[in-house]
Every structure is written in structure tokens, then in C-alpha cells.
Design a protein around this motif. Structure first.
Motif, PDB file in Angstrom:
ATOM      1  N   ARG B   3       1.495  54.846   1.838  1.00 21.83           N
ATOM      2  CA  ARG B   3       0.923  53.756   2.626  1.00 21.83           C
ATOM      3  C   ARG B   3       2.000  53.012   3.372  1.00 21.83           C
ATOM      4  N   ARG B   4       3.154  53.643   3.496  1.00 24.40           N
ATOM      5  CA  ARG B   4       4.273  52.975   4.159  1.00 24.40           C
ATOM      6  C   ARG B   4       3.951  52.623   5.596  1.00 24.40           C
ATOM      7  N   PHE B   5       3.102  53.431   6.231  1.00 28.05           N
ATOM      8  CA  PHE B   5       2.790  53.194   7.642  1.00 28.05           C
ATOM      9  C   PHE B   5       2.212  51.795   7.843  1.00 28.05           C
ATOM     10  N   LEU B   6       1.638  51.205   6.776  1.00 25.87           N
ATOM     11  CA  LEU B   6       1.071  49.862   6.893  1.00 25.87           C
ATOM     12  C   LEU B   6       2.146  48.829   7.212  1.00 25.87           C
ATOM     13  N   ALA B   7       3.395  49.134   6.855  1.00 22.22           N
ATOM     14  CA  ALA B   7       4.472  48.174   7.104  1.00 22.22           C
ATOM     15  C   ALA B   7       5.011  48.294   8.519  1.00 22.22           C
ATOM     16  N   TYR B   8       4.716  49.393   9.194  1.00 21.09           N
ATOM     17  CA  TYR B   8       5.346  49.637  10.494  1.00 21.09           C
ATOM     18  C   TYR B   8       5.087  48.539  11.533  1.00 21.09           C
ATOM     19  N   PRO B   9       3.839  48.030  11.672  1.00 18.18           N
ATOM     20  CA  PRO B   9       3.655  46.970  12.680  1.00 18.18           C
ATOM     21  C   PRO B   9       4.564  45.778  12.418  1.00 18.18           C
ATOM     22  N   TYR B  10       4.693  45.396  11.141  1.00 16.89           N
ATOM     23  CA  TYR B  10       5.543  44.245  10.834  1.00 16.89           C
ATOM     24  C   TYR B  10       7.022  44.578  11.046  1.00 16.89           C
ATOM     25  N   LEU B  11       7.391  45.827  10.756  1.00 20.40           N
ATOM     26  CA  LEU B  11       8.795  46.201  10.997  1.00 20.40           C
ATOM     27  C   LEU B  11       9.132  46.008  12.481  1.00 20.40           C
ATOM     28  N   LEU B  12       8.191  46.387  13.340  1.00 23.54           N
ATOM     29  CA  LEU B  12       8.390  46.183  14.779  1.00 23.54           C
ATOM     30  C   LEU B  12       8.497  44.681  15.088  1.00 23.54           C
ATOM     31  N   TRP B  13       7.601  43.904  14.471  1.00 26.80           N
ATOM     32  CA  TRP B  13       7.604  42.449  14.653  1.00 26.80           C
ATOM     33  C   TRP B  13       8.952  41.866  14.232  1.00 26.80           C
ATOM     34  N   MET B  14       9.432  42.292  13.045  1.00 22.15           N
ATOM     35  CA  MET B  14      10.719  41.804  12.547  1.00 22.15           C
ATOM     36  C   MET B  14      11.829  42.108  13.540  1.00 22.15           C
ATOM     37  N   LEU B  15      11.780  43.316  14.084  1.00 19.52           N
ATOM     38  CA  LEU B  15      12.802  43.723  15.031  1.00 19.52           C
ATOM     39  C   LEU B  15      12.800  42.788  16.243  1.00 19.52           C
ATOM     40  N   ILE B  16      11.603  42.548  16.794  1.00 16.93           N
ATOM     41  CA  ILE B  16      11.518  41.753  18.022  1.00 16.93           C
ATOM     42  C   ILE B  16      11.808  40.278  17.764  1.00 16.93           C
ATOM     43  N   PHE B  17      11.240  39.726  16.679  1.00 21.01           N
ATOM     44  CA  PHE B  17      11.281  38.269  16.515  1.00 21.01           C
ATOM     45  C   PHE B  17      12.308  37.771  15.499  1.00 21.01           C
TER      46      PHE B  17
ATOM     47  N   ILE C  85       5.233  47.664   2.392  1.00 22.11           N
ATOM     48  CA  ILE C  85       6.582  47.474   1.847  1.00 22.11           C
ATOM     49  C   ILE C  85       6.611  47.857   0.368  1.00 22.11           C
ATOM     50  N   HIS C  86       5.512  47.538  -0.332  1.00 17.56           N
ATOM     51  CA  HIS C  86       5.449  47.830  -1.761  1.00 17.56           C
ATOM     52  C   HIS C  86       5.638  49.318  -2.038  1.00 17.56           C
ATOM     53  N   SER C  87       5.157  50.175  -1.123  1.00 19.76           N
ATOM     54  CA  SER C  87       5.285  51.608  -1.407  1.00 19.76           C
ATOM     55  C   SER C  87       6.618  52.182  -0.927  1.00 19.76           C
ATOM     56  N   PHE C  88       7.455  51.351  -0.302  1.00 22.46           N
ATOM     57  CA  PHE C  88       8.836  51.780  -0.053  1.00 22.46           C
ATOM     58  C   PHE C  88       9.613  51.643  -1.351  1.00 22.46           C
ATOM     59  N   ASN C  89      10.667  52.452  -1.463  1.00 21.66           N
ATOM     60  CA  ASN C  89      11.591  52.144  -2.567  1.00 21.66           C
ATOM     61  C   ASN C  89      13.015  52.282  -2.060  1.00 21.66           C
ATOM     62  N   ASP C  90      13.931  52.275  -2.960  1.00 22.99           N
ATOM     63  CA  ASP C  90      15.371  52.393  -2.697  1.00 22.99           C
ATOM     64  C   ASP C  90      15.904  51.396  -1.648  1.00 22.99           C
ATOM     65  N   TRP C  91      16.939  51.789  -0.914  1.00 23.79           N
ATOM     66  CA  TRP C  91      17.651  50.860  -0.040  1.00 23.79           C
ATOM     67  C   TRP C  91      16.792  50.391   1.116  1.00 23.79           C
ATOM     68  N   LYS C  92      15.803  51.189   1.525  1.00 23.21           N
ATOM     69  CA  LYS C  92      14.988  50.773   2.665  1.00 23.21           C
ATOM     70  C   LYS C  92      14.204  49.508   2.319  1.00 23.21           C
ATOM     71  N   LYS C  93      13.653  49.468   1.101  1.00 25.41           N
ATOM     72  CA  LYS C  93      12.896  48.297   0.682  1.00 25.41           C
ATOM     73  C   LYS C  93      13.818  47.076   0.636  1.00 25.41           C
ATOM     74  N   THR C  94      15.017  47.262   0.066  1.00 26.23           N
ATOM     75  CA  THR C  94      15.975  46.160  -0.001  1.00 26.23           C
ATOM     76  C   THR C  94      16.302  45.648   1.391  1.00 26.23           C
ATOM     77  N   LEU C  95      16.512  46.565   2.324  1.00 23.03           N
ATOM     78  CA  LEU C  95      16.842  46.169   3.684  1.00 23.03           C
ATOM     79  C   LEU C  95      15.695  45.372   4.314  1.00 23.03           C
ATOM     80  N   ILE C  96      14.476  45.902   4.169  1.00 21.23           N
ATOM     81  CA  ILE C  96      13.316  45.226   4.763  1.00 21.23           C
ATOM     82  C   ILE C  96      13.171  43.823   4.156  1.00 21.23           C
ATOM     83  N   LEU C  97      13.291  43.726   2.828  1.00 23.04           N
ATOM     84  CA  LEU C  97      13.123  42.424   2.180  1.00 23.04           C
ATOM     85  C   LEU C  97      14.210  41.454   2.611  1.00 23.04           C
ATOM     86  N   ASN C  98      15.424  41.969   2.797  1.00 22.16           N
ATOM     87  CA  ASN C  98      16.511  41.086   3.216  1.00 22.16           C
ATOM     88  C   ASN C  98      16.272  40.546   4.621  1.00 22.16           C
TER      89      ASN C  98
END
Lengths: 347, 274, 262
Positions: B3-17, C85-98
Motif C-alpha cells: 500500500r506504499r503507493f498511498l504515500a506517493y501523493p504526500y511524498l510529492l507534496w513534501m517535495l514541493i512544499f 508510510i506505515h507499509s514502508f520500512n527501513d531507511w526510506k521510512k526514516t527518511l520520509i518521517l524525518n
């Protein structure tokens, strides 16, 4: 052929380059109680999850009544699961938990109510419909989890260490009850545990696994009495495992002594493992046994005493209803048909 | 579970903002505007090294440090009393501590404006005793007062939540071993409460060092604190390059102090406000 | 006994320090003159003037509009992101959370100016929409941090159990996962709403003079001098916060009780 409900054909599974299962082949008959037994990390839970549809095998096929269901998602399989920590829905009542699957099938309300009532009756929790899940004890939650799975009338029930979190007394009661339910409903149970006693008590068939490989498949009696290798012998019960040399058919040497045995078909002078159950070690207060030794320690175990008897080359664990005092000189013997010869484990 | 794809929109948001704006700040801090675009320079940071700006930095750090210390001195006993077993209606008292924190920050600061001004409430009371009105506003003292008032609960709550978690049997064990009340405090309670103290310090020091509202309303002078300096660059002087450089300096200060404090503060739950 | 009395007196003084300024504000909001030191009789005229002030009315509208929109969007985006984010693990999750922590830990003023630079750099006119985007940006991290612990507490087999009982992934999400993590979502939404209502610094840099929220209005009023209308506003906001906090407290204490019952 038709009596096989589930077949696993050449199943293997790799997680992030770790091989968890290496070529598993298994046939499960209708209406049997089959237990996957092994230490943690042996691949037993992964095998169960592949049958349930929660994991896809890396290679191989899962057949259900002869049809390939390998890529079928869990919600389309006629299989239900009792999860390790129950996985009850805490935002729903007991009744709503049990009715969850029935509502998806869009049964009418009266039927659902009736089925829920029967399921609760089956697990001895009549009248618990409106209780909240969190107000129940561990044992009761366990029964609800079983009822929630069984109410869907699956052809196969998968149970993943369902009794792991319960205390000893409750566990023993539940073992008897699970066996009763399986007989009463006449469906296939596939049960995962690391507890050999549990496996021996309940199963029709035991599959012993280790490191992603099946070590032995057989009835509890087979597994206990005729373990195929030293690992199975040791895992199924406490055992003395002594290195030995097969002199010829029915003659083995260990502890520098020649013993009669009943095993054949090994090479001459082939190194083997000799397995002797503690209860099969005969103890004599004089020197009439074949090996001389000294009682190193004595522990009272309730029904019997457990004694460590040290001989020149090996410390035997022995169980006996008679007590031989510590530091006393004794001798021991083993009857030929209690000596189990095994091929050296390949490590 | 894919379900990682669910985070992708926010990852884009984080990048931009989040990421891009900070990179822009970094970019502006190391450049200066020329006729045909931007040129790399260290001048913005060199400008900051002038005594007038270093003095602003120094005053920011000093006032924040003083406020933090005052908060600690006032707040620690309060947390200790709140957490003591004899205290009844604890959750209500705690609620009283949390309540002002949720009051609009500007209104809380404004409240002191009306109390401290020349013909304000305090001077009126003083005049009853025949004391001449005094200038209470627009000095460092007023700024420290504003900081302490605004941030005191941030000190009390983390200390309280750590103190509350101390197992009473640990204290009883110390008493059993012959420690008197003072020794129990010095050798057991205080050391155990340190994680709360450190997270309290960071929760007071950080906002105090970066504020520009308190100093703007209660303090005097144009470049009172480093926050005011940044604000002026973006709203009045329009020197984004220098403003960005000062922002980078502020971020570095925050990063360093957080680094120092987190070394001691392993208990991240210490700051539980909810 | 003596110690206990000293303790109570000490707490009383601290509470006096915390509440006296607010109480003075409230009392003088009913004072029939512009003075903040002399009582000239009871009046509601500042409240009436407050509600007739077009600037304040407009600011109130923007404050609530932005708080509602930003907390709603942040809650939806944040909840979905938290599950991802919950289904990420390892360094990627740490990076995203940071990175997610940056808006929380970074000084507001730096967040404010960095977003302002972005908007102006991208030639977006400052105003309602930039302020909304800024609020969503600082709200999402709080929603994620409220939802993630609930996801961690979630029995990892719950989702599988629903599938096992015949639920499709979508049905399982709405009927099982969402209800189980709802307390975290509600907490995150309330937190986002309050932070948005309360924000001054980030809004200050990311709006134009035509679009201001209450904080900005208070700031500009306080800069130009004392105004009894602000006192009236304080009283109203204080009572609003009081009621909101009561609701939240009752909710969480109920939750704690449920936890204990387990």
C-alpha cells in the motif's frame, strides 16, 4: 486423488533474498487434522499463509480440489483462518464480529442471527452476542475467533498457533475442544504450532519442518516412534542422541559397546546417530546392564524421576518411576527395538 | 501489504512544499542578485558577522536562555507538586495548565501589553500606594516576562509527565535504604526526571529564540531579536538574500541545540501534550 | 500539613500568574470606557462593535474557512499518507518521517518565509490560496503523527482477517481499518484545526493585506494601540477554547478508560 483437498506442488518462497521455503510438496486429505510442526523460522506459518492466500509462492502451485488457486485472493477462497493473536475487530461487538463474513455474503438477517447463535453454541459461549470484544478474556476471544471463522462453513480451517497466548491449563482444555469441533464438523484443520505435545495430542498427520524443508510426514505414532532423523527425534521429545557406527545389519556400536538393534540397510561401518528415548533407558542397581555409570543428578518430575547417568563416554538422560540415589553406581541397557538408528544429519 | 503507493501523493507534496522551499532559502542565502540573474556569494553571511547583527544574535540567545532558566525555576516545583501523590483533582489542575496554552498566542501577549503600559493595570495599582508610574514596557525585562508567560506550560508538562511515570516503589526503596526526603530528591527523583527537564528546556528555548511577536509587541528597538531581523528583511527591507542567510543561521542554531539536548533526552514521550 | 499548604499556595501563585492577565482582559471587555485600569460600569458595547467591525468579521470568516478546509484536506491526505508510510520500512521510512518532522521542528518563521519565497518564486499571488496551502502543509505532519501510532497498535492480521472472511480490500479498509484508527484521525483533525486557528507567523508571511486571519488582525490592532474590541474578542476565543478542550478531554479520558478495560 479426489480425497486430496489441498495440494502444494513444488512451493518455494523467497523474502528479500532469504529462502524461507525450499521446494515443499504436501498433500492434505479431506477431513484430516494436519499439523505443521517446527521451531520458529522453519517456514510453517509461511506455508499456512500461502494456503490462506496472504502470500504468493515464489514458485510452485496451490491446488484446491485439483484446481489451481495459486493467484486467487484470500476473499475468494473457501478457506478461513484463526489468527495468532485472534485479530478480532475491536470496534464491533461479538455478534458483529461473527456475522462479518455472513454480511458480506448478503445472507438475510434471520439466517445470520441463527448462524451466529449456533456458532456461539459450538464454542460454548452462548449469550455473548452483545458483549464488546475487549471485555472478554484471552480464552474467550480465542473462541470468538474460531466461531468467526467456522460460521462461514469453510472446507478448510487454518489455525496459526491459536493457543500460543493462553496459559497451560486453558491450552489443554482448548486442545480437546478443537479436536471435538473438528470431528463434529467433519472439516479439514490445518494447524501450525511449535509445541510438539500439542501436535501429538490433536493431529491425524504431523508434518515436521525445519529450515524451509519438510523433515518427516506421518501419524503422531510414526513420528514419535520412528523419527526419520536426529532433528525430528530431538524435537518430538527429549532424546539421547549418541554418535555410533553401524557394524552390519542389526548390529550397532556406540559408547565403545556393541548393541543389537532392528535396523537394516546401512552401509558397513557407516557413521550414524543413535537415538534412545529417556523412558527406554533401563537402569539396574548392580552391574548387570551393558554400560556402567554413576547417577549424576536426580530430579523429581511428578510421575517419574529424571536422572542423568554418566558413563565413560556419554551422559544419558533416563526416566524411571524408581529413584536411584545420586552418586550411586548403576548400569544401563536398552532393548534392541528401542534403539533407533538414523542417518547422520547433513549439515 | 503493498500500500506504499498511498504515500506517493504526500511524498510529492513534501517535495514541493517542504524540501523545495528550504532549498530556495539555501539558494538565496548563498547568492546575490545581478543584472542577468544570480551570482554565488558569501557576502550575506559576512554581513551577518558585523557587530550590530552579532549583538542581535547574542541578545536573542541570552533572552531565550534567561527565560528558559526562569521557566525551569518556576516550573519544576510546580510539576513536582502536581505529580505528588497527595494532590487531589490532579487532572483538573493539569487542565488548568494546558488551557492558557491553547489561547491565541497574540492575545496572551496582548494581555501583558494592557497590564504593563504606562497607565495600565499595574501602574494604577502602584499609584494607589503612592508610587509614581514606571516604564514597564519596551525593555528586555518585558520580553523575558512575555516569554516566560507564554512558554511556562511547555516546561511544566514534560517534567510532570516524566515525574508521574516514576514508579513509587523506587522512591519507597530509596527510603527503605535510609535516604531522607532531600536525598531521595537529589539522588532519585531529580536524576529520573532529567529527560523531562531536557525536553522542557528545548520546548521553551526553541520558540523563545525564534519569536518575533513578543519582542515586537513588548520589546523596544527595531532589530530586537533575530526573528525581527528576518521579518524585516522579508516585509520591509526586501533583502531576501540576507533574510535567507539569517534564516539559515537560525536553523543551524536550532539544529545544534536540538542535537545537544537530544543527547540527554532519550525519552521522546516526555513532551506529550495530549 | 504545613508543606501541603505551601504547595497549594505555590500552585495558586503560578495559576494567578497564568490567569490574571486573561481575567483582566475579560473583565475590562465589559468596561464602559476605553480605560484598562478604571472601572466605569458594565457594558456590552465592545461586543456589539466587535460584531459590527467588517475587518474582524472578514478575518473571522477567513480564519474559520481556512481552518476547516486545511484541517479537512490535511486529515484526508495525512491519513492516506500515514497508511502508505506505515507499509514502508527501513531507511526510506526514516527518511520520509524525518522530512515530515521538518515543519514541526523548524522555527515557524523559517517555514513561513520559505513558503513565501516558493510562492513568489512560482509567481503565485499571495492571498487566500497560498495561506490555505501553507496551512495544509504544516497540518499534515501532525495528522500523520497522530494516525501512525494507531496503525502501529493495529493487529497486523486484522486486515487479513477481513479478507479471509470474504471482504474485498476496499471493503476491509472502510469497515475494519478506518474504524480501528478513527481515534487517531479525530485527534489529528482536531489538532490541525486548532493549530490552524491559532497560527500567526506562517499566515503572516503567506497572505496579502486583503486576506487576514484573526491572529494577523490582532497583531496589527495591538501594534497601533490598545483596543477594547480585542478584549471582547479574547473573551469569546477563551470560552471557545474552553469548550473545545472540554470535549477533547472527555473524549480522551473515555479512551483511556477503554484502554484500561482491556
Amino acid at each position: 486423488m479426489a480425497e486430496h483437498i489441498i495440494e502444494l506442488v513444488d512451493i518455494s518462497k523467497t523474502f528479500d533474498s532469504t529462502e524461507v521455503l525450499k521446494t515443499i510438496n504436501l498433500y492434505i486429505r479431506k477431513n484430516e487434522f494436519l499439523t505443521l510442526l517446527g521451531p520458529s523460522g522453519c517456514g510453517k506459518t509461511t506455508t499456512l499463509r500461502i494456503i490462506g492466500g496472504f502470500e504468493q509462492p515464489t514458485t510452485g502451485k496451490v491446488l484446491f480440489e485439483g484446481k489451481d488457486i495459486t493467484s486467487l485472493p484470500p476473499y475468494k477462497r473457501r478457506v478461513n483462518t484463526v489468527f495468532q493473536r485472534y485479530a478480532l475487530f475491536s470496534h464491533l461487538s461479538v455478534e458483529e464480529n461473527i456475522a462479518f463474513g455472513l454480511k458480506i455474503k448478503k445472507l438475510d438477517k434471520a439466517t445470520i442471527k441463527e448462524k451466529v447463535r449456533n456458532a456461539l453454541k459450538l464454542v460454548n459461549l452462548e449469550g455473548y452476542e452483545n458483549r464488546s470484544v475487549d471485555s472478554l478474556s484471552g480464552g474467550q476471544q480465542q473462541r470468538i475467533a474460531i466461531a468467526r471463522a467456522l460460521v462461514n462453513e469453510p472446507d478448510v480451517l487454518l489455525l496459526d498457533e491459536p493457543l500460543g497466548a493462553l496459559d497451560l491449563k486453558l491450552r489443554q482444555d482448548m486442545q480437546v475442544e478443537l479436536k471435538r469441533m473438528q470431528k463434529q464438523l467433519g472439516i479439514t484443520f490445518i494447524y501450525v504450532t511449535h509445541d510438539q505435545e500439542e501436535a501429538l495430542t490433536m493431529s491425524d498427520t504431523i508434518v515436521v519442518m525445519k529450515d524451509g524443508l519438510i523433515q518427516q510426514i506421518g501419524t503422531p505414532e510414526d513420528i514419535y516412534n520412528e523419527p526419520k532423523n536426529a532433528f525430528v527425534a530431538d524435537f518430538i521429545g527429549e532424546s539421547n542422541i549418541i554418535p555410533g557406527i553401524m557394524k552390519k545389519d542389526c548390529l550397532v556400536e556406540f559408547c565403545n559397546t556393541i548393541f543389537d538393534c532392528v535396523d537394516k540397510g546401512f552401509g558397513v561401518n557407516e557413521p550414524v546417530d543413535v537415538v534412545i528415548r529417556p523412558e527406554d533407558v533401563e537402569i539396574y542397581p548392580d552391574d548387570s546392564g551393558k554400560l556402567q555409570g554413576i547417577v549424576e543428578s536426580v530430579t523429581f518430575k511428578g510421575v517419574h524421576y529424571e536422572m542423568i547417568i554418566r558413563t565413560d563416554s556419554f551422559a544419558f538422560t533416563a526416566h524411571n518411576t524408581l529413584m536411584f540415589p545420586q552418586n550411586s553406581k548403576v548400569s544401563i541397557s536398552v532393548a534392541p527395538d528401542n534403539i533407533h538408528i538414523m542417518k547422520k544429519a547433513v549439515n | 501489504m503493498k500500500r506504499r503507493f498511498l504515500a506517493y501523493p504526500y511524498l510529492l507534496w513534501m517535495l514541493i512544499f517542504i524540501v523545495v522551499p528550504l532549498l530556495l532559502v539555501l539558494f538565496y542565502s548563498f547568492t546575490t542578485a545581478t543584472e542577468d540573474g544570480f551570482a554565488f556569494t558569501l557576502d550575506n553571511f559576512k554581513t551577518f558577522m558585523q557587530p550590530i547583527y552579532l549583538k542581535v544574535l547574542w541578545r536573542s540567545l541570552a533572552l531565550a536562555a534567561i527565560s528558559t532558566i526562569v521557566c525551569l525555576i518556576l516550573g519544576y516545583p510546580a510539576a513536582l507538586i502536581l505529580s505528588s501523590r497527595q494532590m487531589s483533582r490532579k487532572s483538573f489542575l493539569l487542565f488548568l495548565f494546558v488551557l492558557p496554552m491553547w489561547m491565541n498566542f497574540l492575545l496572551r501577549t496582548y494581555a501583558w501589553l494592557t497590564l504593563l503600559e504606562k497607565n495600565g493595570f499595574i501602574n494604577t495599582i502602584l499609584s494607589v500606594f503612592g508610587i509614581e508610574p514606571i516604564q514597564l514596557l519596551y525593555n528586555d525585562g518585558a520580553v523575558v516576562l512575555g516569554m516566560v508567560y507564554n512558554f511556562l506550560p511547555f516546561m511544566v508538562l514534560p517534567i510532570y509527565s516524566v515525574l508521574k511515570k516514576i514508579d513509587p516503589s523506587v522512591i519507597e526503596a530509596a527510603e527503605d535504604l535510609g535516604a531522607n526526603q532531600v536525598t531521595v530528591f537529589r539522588k532519585v527523583i531529580f536524576p529520573l526526571s532529567l529527560p523531562g527537564v531536557f525536553s522542557g528546556i528545548s520546548m521553551v528555548f526553541m520558540p523563545a529564540v525564534t519569536t518575533f511577536v513578543i519582542s515586537r509587541l513588548l520589546g523596544g528597538g527595531q532589530y530586537m531579536l533575530i526573528g525581527n531581523l528576518i521579518e524585516k528583511q522579508f516585509t520591509a527591507v526586501y533583502d531576501w538574500h540576507f533574510g535567507s542567510a539569517v534564516s539559515i543561521v537560525m536553523m543551524v542554531i536550532i539544529l545544534i541545540s536540538m542535537g545537544i539536548l537530544s543527547k540527554y533526552d532519550n525519552d521522546r514521550e516526555g513532551g506529550g501534550l495530549w | 500539613m504545613v508543606k501541603n499548604a505551601i504547595n497549594r499556595i505555590y500552585l495558586f501563585i503560578i495559576f494567578l500568574f497564568l490567569y490574571a492577565p486573561i481575567m483582566v482582559l475579560i473583565v475590562f471587555s465589559f468596561n464602559n470606557s476605553k480605560s484598562r485600569s478604571h472601572w466605569n460600569g458594565f457594558t456590552l458595547r465592545w461586543y456589539i462593535e466587535l460584531f459590527q467591525d467588517p475587518v474582524i468579521k472578514k478575518a473571522l470568516f477567513y480564519t474559520i474557512a481556512i481552518a476547516l478546509l486545511s484541517s479537512l484536506i490535511a486529515t484526508i491526505v495525512g491519513t492516506i499518507a500515514a497508511i502508505g508510510i506505515h507499509s514502508f520500512n527501513d531507511w526510506k521510512k526514516t527518511l520520509i518521517l524525518n522530512i515530515n518532522y521538518i515543519p514541526i521542528l523548524n522555527p515557524d518563521i523559517v517555514t513561513g518565509v520559505s513558503l513565501m519565497i516558493l510562492f513568489i518564486f512560482a509567481r503565485i499571488k499571495l492571498g487566500f490560496w497560498t495561506m490555505l496551502l501553507a496551512h495544509i502543509t504544516f497540518n499534515i505532519p501532525y495528522v500523520i503523527l497522530s494516525v501512525l501510532p494507531k496503525l502501529k497498535q493495529l493487529n497486523s492480521h486484522l486486515y487479513e482477517a477481513a479478507l479471509d472472511l470474504g471482504a474485498t480490500p476496499l471493503y476491509a479498509f472502510f469497515k475494519v481499518i478506518l474504524p480501528e484508527i478513527r481515534p487517531g484521525i479525530v485527534t489529528g483533525a482536531l489538532l490541525a484545526f486548532t493549530l490552524s486557528v491559532d497560527d500567526f507567523v506562517i499566515s503572516f508571511f503567506n497572505t496579502s493585506s486583503g486576506v487576514t486571519n484573526l491572529s494577523i488582525t490582532i497583531f496589527s490592532m495591538a501594534r497601533t494601540g490598545i483596543n477594547p474590541k480585542i478584549n471582547a474578542l479574547s473573551t469569546i476565543m477563551f470560552l471557545t477554547i474552553l469548550i473545545l478542550l472540554f470535549i477533547v478531554n472527555i473524549r480522551t479520558s473515555k479512551e483511556v478508560k477503554e484502554e484500561k478495560a482491556k
